[in-house]
Design a protein around this motif. Structure first.
Motif, mmCIF file in Angstrom:
data_model
loop_
_atom_site.group_PDB
_atom_site.id
_atom_site.type_symbol
_atom_site.label_atom_id
_atom_site.label_comp_id
_atom_site.label_asym_id
_atom_site.label_seq_id
_atom_site.Cartn_x
_atom_site.Cartn_y
_atom_site.Cartn_z
ATOM 1 N N THR A 181 48.614 6.104 74.312
ATOM 2 C CA THR A 181 47.372 5.611 74.895
ATOM 3 C C THR A 181 46.600 4.864 73.821
ATOM 4 O O THR A 181 46.405 5.371 72.717
ATOM 5 C CB THR A 181 46.530 6.781 75.435
ATOM 6 O OG1 THR A 181 47.309 7.526 76.378
ATOM 7 C CG2 THR A 181 45.281 6.265 76.110
ATOM 8 N N GLN A 182 46.193 3.658 74.146
ATOM 9 C CA GLN A 182 45.484 2.855 73.151
ATOM 10 C C GLN A 182 44.238 2.240 73.772
ATOM 11 O O GLN A 182 44.195 1.944 74.969
ATOM 12 C CB GLN A 182 46.387 1.756 72.591
ATOM 13 C CG GLN A 182 46.877 0.751 73.622
ATOM 14 C CD GLN A 182 47.819 -0.275 73.000
ATOM 15 O OE1 GLN A 182 48.603 0.035 72.119
ATOM 16 N NE2 GLN A 182 47.734 -1.507 73.491
ATOM 17 N N ASP A 183 43.219 2.074 72.938
ATOM 18 C CA ASP A 183 41.997 1.410 73.376
ATOM 19 C C ASP A 183 42.255 -0.081 73.515
ATOM 20 O O ASP A 183 43.077 -0.654 72.780
ATOM 21 C CB ASP A 183 40.870 1.641 72.370
ATOM 22 C CG ASP A 183 40.446 3.097 72.318
ATOM 23 O OD1 ASP A 183 40.438 3.736 73.388
ATOM 24 O OD2 ASP A 183 40.159 3.594 71.219
ATOM 25 N N PRO A 184 41.573 -0.758 74.459
ATOM 26 C CA PRO A 184 41.733 -2.210 74.582
ATOM 27 C C PRO A 184 41.461 -2.941 73.273
ATOM 28 O O PRO A 184 42.088 -3.938 72.961
ATOM 29 C CB PRO A 184 40.717 -2.588 75.665
ATOM 30 C CG PRO A 184 40.502 -1.330 76.444
ATOM 31 C CD PRO A 184 40.645 -0.211 75.453
ATOM 32 N N MET A 189 41.856 -3.733 64.961
ATOM 33 C CA MET A 189 41.668 -5.090 65.476
ATOM 34 C C MET A 189 40.283 -5.618 65.119
ATOM 35 O O MET A 189 40.122 -6.784 64.747
ATOM 36 C CB MET A 189 41.875 -5.091 66.993
ATOM 37 C CG MET A 189 43.306 -4.804 67.430
ATOM 38 S SD MET A 189 43.465 -4.556 69.216
ATOM 39 C CE MET A 189 42.901 -6.143 69.825
ATOM 40 N N ILE A 190 39.273 -4.757 65.216
ATOM 41 C CA ILE A 190 37.910 -5.174 64.877
ATOM 42 C C ILE A 190 37.814 -5.498 63.386
ATOM 43 O O ILE A 190 37.233 -6.520 62.991
ATOM 44 C CB ILE A 190 36.907 -4.072 65.267
ATOM 45 C CG1 ILE A 190 36.814 -3.988 66.790
ATOM 46 C CG2 ILE A 190 35.533 -4.341 64.660
ATOM 47 C CD1 ILE A 190 35.958 -2.875 67.305
ATOM 48 N N GLU A 192 40.164 -6.541 61.464
ATOM 49 C CA GLU A 192 40.845 -7.802 61.199
ATOM 50 C C GLU A 192 39.998 -8.998 61.621
ATOM 51 O O GLU A 192 39.946 -10.017 60.921
ATOM 52 C CB GLU A 192 42.191 -7.813 61.936
ATOM 53 C CG GLU A 192 42.981 -9.110 61.829
ATOM 54 C CD GLU A 192 43.354 -9.478 60.399
ATOM 55 O OE1 GLU A 192 43.646 -10.669 60.158
ATOM 56 O OE2 GLU A 192 43.360 -8.573 59.524
ATOM 57 N N GLU A 193 39.315 -8.882 62.758
ATOM 58 C CA GLU A 193 38.445 -9.977 63.197
ATOM 59 C C GLU A 193 37.287 -10.169 62.232
ATOM 60 O O GLU A 193 36.871 -11.304 61.959
ATOM 61 C CB GLU A 193 37.932 -9.703 64.613
ATOM 62 C CG GLU A 193 38.988 -9.871 65.695
ATOM 63 C CD GLU A 193 38.363 -9.908 67.077
ATOM 64 O OE1 GLU A 193 37.391 -10.662 67.279
ATOM 65 O OE2 GLU A 193 38.851 -9.179 67.957
ATOM 66 N N VAL A 194 36.738 -9.069 61.719
ATOM 67 C CA VAL A 194 35.661 -9.165 60.727
ATOM 68 C C VAL A 194 36.178 -9.869 59.471
ATOM 69 O O VAL A 194 35.503 -10.749 58.908
ATOM 70 C CB VAL A 194 35.118 -7.761 60.387
ATOM 71 C CG1 VAL A 194 34.175 -7.831 59.191
ATOM 72 C CG2 VAL A 194 34.404 -7.164 61.593
ATOM 73 N N ARG A 195 37.373 -9.489 59.030
ATOM 74 C CA ARG A 195 37.945 -10.107 57.831
ATOM 75 C C ARG A 195 38.113 -11.615 58.039
ATOM 76 O O ARG A 195 37.778 -12.419 57.147
ATOM 77 C CB ARG A 195 39.297 -9.470 57.514
ATOM 78 C CG ARG A 195 39.891 -9.914 56.183
ATOM 79 C CD ARG A 195 41.323 -9.453 56.035
ATOM 80 N NE ARG A 195 42.194 -10.154 56.963
ATOM 81 C CZ ARG A 195 42.680 -11.385 56.754
ATOM 82 N NH1 ARG A 195 42.359 -12.046 55.647
ATOM 83 N NH2 ARG A 195 43.456 -11.956 57.642
ATOM 84 N N GLN A 196 38.637 -12.013 59.196
ATOM 85 C CA GLN A 196 38.840 -13.427 59.472
ATOM 86 C C GLN A 196 37.511 -14.184 59.517
ATOM 87 O O GLN A 196 37.417 -15.336 59.070
ATOM 88 C CB GLN A 196 39.601 -13.593 60.788
ATOM 89 C CG GLN A 196 41.051 -13.110 60.728
ATOM 90 C CD GLN A 196 41.763 -13.279 62.055
ATOM 91 O OE1 GLN A 196 41.228 -13.826 63.012
ATOM 92 N NE2 GLN A 196 42.999 -12.795 62.120
ATOM 93 N N ARG A 233 30.435 -8.040 61.400
ATOM 94 C CA ARG A 233 30.806 -6.936 62.305
ATOM 95 C C ARG A 233 29.948 -6.947 63.561
ATOM 96 O O ARG A 233 30.441 -6.712 64.670
ATOM 97 C CB ARG A 233 30.699 -5.610 61.571
ATOM 98 C CG ARG A 233 31.039 -4.394 62.418
ATOM 99 C CD ARG A 233 31.140 -3.147 61.571
ATOM 100 N NE ARG A 233 32.329 -3.197 60.721
ATOM 101 C CZ ARG A 233 33.545 -2.810 61.114
ATOM 102 N NH1 ARG A 233 33.726 -2.343 62.358
ATOM 103 N NH2 ARG A 233 34.556 -2.877 60.289
ATOM 104 N N ARG A 234 28.661 -7.222 63.414
ATOM 105 C CA ARG A 234 27.786 -7.278 64.586
ATOM 106 C C ARG A 234 28.224 -8.363 65.556
ATOM 107 O O ARG A 234 28.270 -8.164 66.773
ATOM 108 C CB ARG A 234 26.335 -7.520 64.145
ATOM 109 C CG ARG A 234 25.321 -7.440 65.288
ATOM 110 C CD ARG A 234 23.964 -7.979 64.849
ATOM 111 N NE ARG A 234 23.990 -9.411 64.613
ATOM 112 C CZ ARG A 234 23.950 -10.336 65.592
ATOM 113 N NH1 ARG A 234 23.906 -9.967 66.864
ATOM 114 N NH2 ARG A 234 23.965 -11.615 65.284
ATOM 115 N N LEU A 235 28.603 -9.521 65.010
ATOM 116 C CA LEU A 235 29.045 -10.618 65.861
ATOM 117 C C LEU A 235 30.364 -10.288 66.567
ATOM 118 O O LEU A 235 30.554 -10.612 67.744
ATOM 119 C CB LEU A 235 29.199 -11.892 65.025
ATOM 120 C CG LEU A 235 27.891 -12.495 64.483
ATOM 121 C CD1 LEU A 235 28.203 -13.660 63.550
ATOM 122 C CD2 LEU A 235 26.998 -12.956 65.628
ATOM 123 N N VAL A 236 31.290 -9.651 65.840
ATOM 124 C CA VAL A 236 32.574 -9.276 66.443
ATOM 125 C C VAL A 236 32.359 -8.260 67.559
ATOM 126 O O VAL A 236 32.933 -8.371 68.652
ATOM 127 C CB VAL A 236 33.540 -8.729 65.375
ATOM 128 C CG1 VAL A 236 34.751 -8.070 66.034
ATOM 129 C CG2 VAL A 236 33.983 -9.847 64.446
#
Length: 312
Positions: A181-184, A189-190, A192-196, A233-236
């Protein structure tokens, strides 16, 4: 019927051909024995789980195959709707009349995800690397490499044969695989998006200084970089707000430890019987091929058998 003398008199190429048949049967039987017995033991040793209460790990699920929301899945050769498909196109040898597979885009397997549903919930199935026993199969012949019509069309003695297998929506499904079971949107993932996002900002130093250089010294110190990280992080999180509200998703996929991943539209009892018969047939072929190959070699390498002429 061969005896030792007959084997010794065979030309080398005929003897080699017989050995290849015997040892080939031995190898095929051994592979089949390993393959089908593993599936049989996996099915027998894994109790059925309900989707809502299934433990994380290797499980067996039973339920109804259903489509995911979105575009329909359609089998390529027949155009019939389904949740999974596989096809291959073969050509007939003009010399021997046997069928052989073609090179190129003449075989393919569906990789689209679909659902299994029982009375307690739903689980997404990723069929990649699965061993599938389908609920429907069509086979017909024609004179063109790609079929110009579905089953019932074409030529009875056509040069090409089209074979398509499907799991149809609504079919009862028995599935063994890795359940998790995994979260959407996961924490990884968050991150990684912050890093990018931070990497993108660092490429535009003037923008970064304009927005985060609070002491106006022309540099981004640790405190200012921490503020940039928090803003990223807030934007992501703002962008992923809708995904974060969605419930966790159950997924059945290929086990990373190499255990069996089986999707069968056969009822469990029929599947068990089929695997038992295939295991037994493989065992017989294994022993018959090994015994035959050993006897051929022993007979060939034994002392020549003399055949006495009858007394006058």
């Amino acid at each position: 019927m061969f005896d030792a003398y007959s084997v010794q008199q065979l030309p080398p190429d005929h003897f080699l051909e017989l050995c290849l048949y015997a040892w080939g049967a031995f190898l095929v039987g051994g592979f089949g024995l390993w393959r089908y017995y593993r599936r049989l033991t996996a099915l027998k040793d894994t109790p059925r789980s309900m989707i809502r209460s299934a433990a994380q790990g290797y499980v067996e699920l039973q339920g109804m195959a259903k489509l995911m929301p979105g575009p329909r899945i359609v089998a390529p050769l027949t155009g019939k709707p389904c949740v999974w498909w596989r096809y291959r196109i073969q050509s007939r040898s003009r010399s021997r009349g046997s069928w052989s597979s073609l090179d190129g885009a003449t075989h393919d397997t569906s990789t689209d995800i679909f659902l299994i549903q029982d009375e307690t919930g739903q689980c997404v199935i990723d069929p990649d690397k699965s061993d599938v026993m389908p609920s429907a199969k069509d086979s017909w012949s024609g004179d063109t490499q790609m079929p110009e019509g579905g089953p019932g069309t074409g030529s009875l003695f056509g040069r090409y044969r089209y074979i398509e297998e499907r799991i149809e929506e609504g079919a009862e499904l028995c599935a063994l695989g890795y359940f998790h079971t995994q979260d959407p949107v996961s924490g990884a993932m968050i991150d990684e998006e912050v890093r990018q996002q931070l990497v993108a900002w660092k490429k535009d130093q003037s923008w970064l200084l304009r927005n985060f250089d609070t002491d106006h010294d022309g540099q981004i110190d640790m405190q200012e970089w921490d503020a940039a990280r928090q803003e990223a992080r807030r934007l992501v999180l703002e962008k992923e707000r809708e995904n974060l509200r969605r419930p966790p998703v159950n997924l059945l996929s290929f086990p990373k430890d190499g255990r069996q991943f089986i999707l069968s539209a056969l009822p469990r009892e029929r599947l068990l019987l089929r695997l038992k018969l295939l295991t037994l047939a493989s065992l017989l072929l294994f022993f018959a091929g090994g015994a035959g190959g050993t006897w051929l070699l022993d007979a060939r390498l034994a002392s020549p058998v003399s055949v006495n002429s009858p007394a006058p």
